[in-house]
Structures are given as structure tokens and as C-alpha cells.
Design an enzyme around this catalytic site. Structure first.
Site, PDB file in Angstrom:
ATOM      1  N   GLU A 107       0.830  -1.199   0.000  1.00 13.18           N
ATOM      2  CA  GLU A 107       0.000   0.000   0.000  1.00 13.18           C
ATOM      3  C   GLU A 107       0.870   1.256   0.000  1.00 13.18           C
ATOM      4  OE1 GLU A 107      -2.073  -3.233   2.462  1.00 13.18           O
ATOM      5  OE2 GLU A 107      -0.047  -2.443   2.262  1.00 13.18           O
ATOM      6  N   CYS A 146       0.024   1.356   7.480  1.00 19.27           N
ATOM      7  CA  CYS A 146      -0.662   1.582   6.210  1.00 19.27           C
ATOM      8  C   CYS A 146      -2.068   2.145   6.397  1.00 19.27           C
ATOM      9  CB  CYS A 146      -0.696   0.294   5.390  1.00 19.27           C
ATOM     10  SG  CYS A 146       0.957  -0.169   4.805  1.00 19.27           S
TER      11      CYS A 146
END
Length: 154
Positions: A63, A96
Site C-alpha cells: 500500500e 498503512c
């Protein structure tokens, strides 16, 4: 208690999540992290950026890699990720889920929640509590598990 995710996946969701899972195969196998793939798409389903675990740095999450490739004019709406975004990191200070919230992403589509191997992750719950729509497509989860089978062998 975990919150339920929504299950309104579209054909595009399935196609782009499958592409993220396939992208995870590029992640160098390691005993210390999952192989994860991620795609960022705009409201039309156009892919703006991709990333995979360890793409340019062994500590880079998928990500994080995809988000770093966005230009100032990109407007991602949906993150497709093969594995639940992290809420705890040992290698970097920002998980993330925080990066996703900062980027203004409104939807996250994933195949598998993070197994309790490296960290006790609460990514889905964190995203839902912050108003992000989360869609799980669990029938694709076995593919993510298979790609990471090296971590589950005794």
C-alpha cells in the site's frame, strides 16, 4: 468483536483485486513479511498506481509503495489490496491504515484479513471506524494464502 464489512463488490472490484493478488507474486519471498499487492484506482476504475511488498526496499509495504507513486493530481478512491492493511509496523513509524486515511481513500477492497503471525492487526476495524467502506472478497483469500504458503509451513 470485529465489525462486519460490506459485501457490495462489483465485477470491477473482483478484477482489480485479482490483479492486486497477481501483483503480489512479484514480492520477494521472505520469512519476515507477507507478499502483498496493491492497486489504487479512481472513481472510474482506472488504475492510478500499483505496488507490492518489498518493491524498492525490503521494508516497503504494498500500500505504501502504491501511495508513493501518486501524482498531486491523482484522486484515488479505492485501494485494492490482497491483504488487510496494517495497523502495527515494526519497520516504520506509520502503519498503512494511517497512510490510507491521510490519502483520502474512501473504499478498500481486500481478499484476506491478516493472519496472527507477525502482528495483531486491526486494519478493517480501524478503517470502518474512520468511515472507510471496506469490502472483503473472501473467496479470493485462498490465493493470497497460497502465495504466502512459505510462511505457514512448519
Amino acid at each position: 468483536m470485529s465489525l462486519p464489512t460490506t459485501q457490495r463488490s462489483t465485477r470491477t472490484d473482483r478484477l482489480l483485486l485479482t490483479a492486486a493478488i497477481d501483483l503480489s507474486r512479484l514480492s520477494p519471498p521472505a520469512p519476515t513479511h507477507y507478499a502483498v499487492g496493491a492497486l489504487l484506482a479512481d472513481h472510474t476504475g482506472t488504475v492510478l498506481a500499483t505496488g507490492y511488498t518489498g518493491e524498492t526496499d525490503p521494508h516497503l509495504h504494498a500500500e505504501e509503495a502504491a501511495l508513493a507513486k501518486l501524482t498531486p493530481t491523482d484522486r484515488p478512491v479505492t485501494l485494492y489490496t490482497s491483504l488487510e492493511p496494517c495497523t502495527v509496523r515494526k519497520s516504520r513509524p506509520t502503519p498503512c491504515t494511517d497512510l490510507i486515511l491521510t490519502a483520502g481513500i474512501t473504499r478498500v477492497v481486500l481478499a484476506l484479513r491478516e493472519p496472527l503471525l507477525f502482528a495483531d492487526c486491526h486494519g478493517v476495524e480501524t478503517l470502518l471506524h474512520n468511515g472507510i467502506e471496506v469490502i472483503e472478497i473472501p473467496d479470493l483469500g485462498h490465493r493470497v494464502h497460497d502465495i504466502n504458503a512459505h510462511l505457514f509451513r512448519p
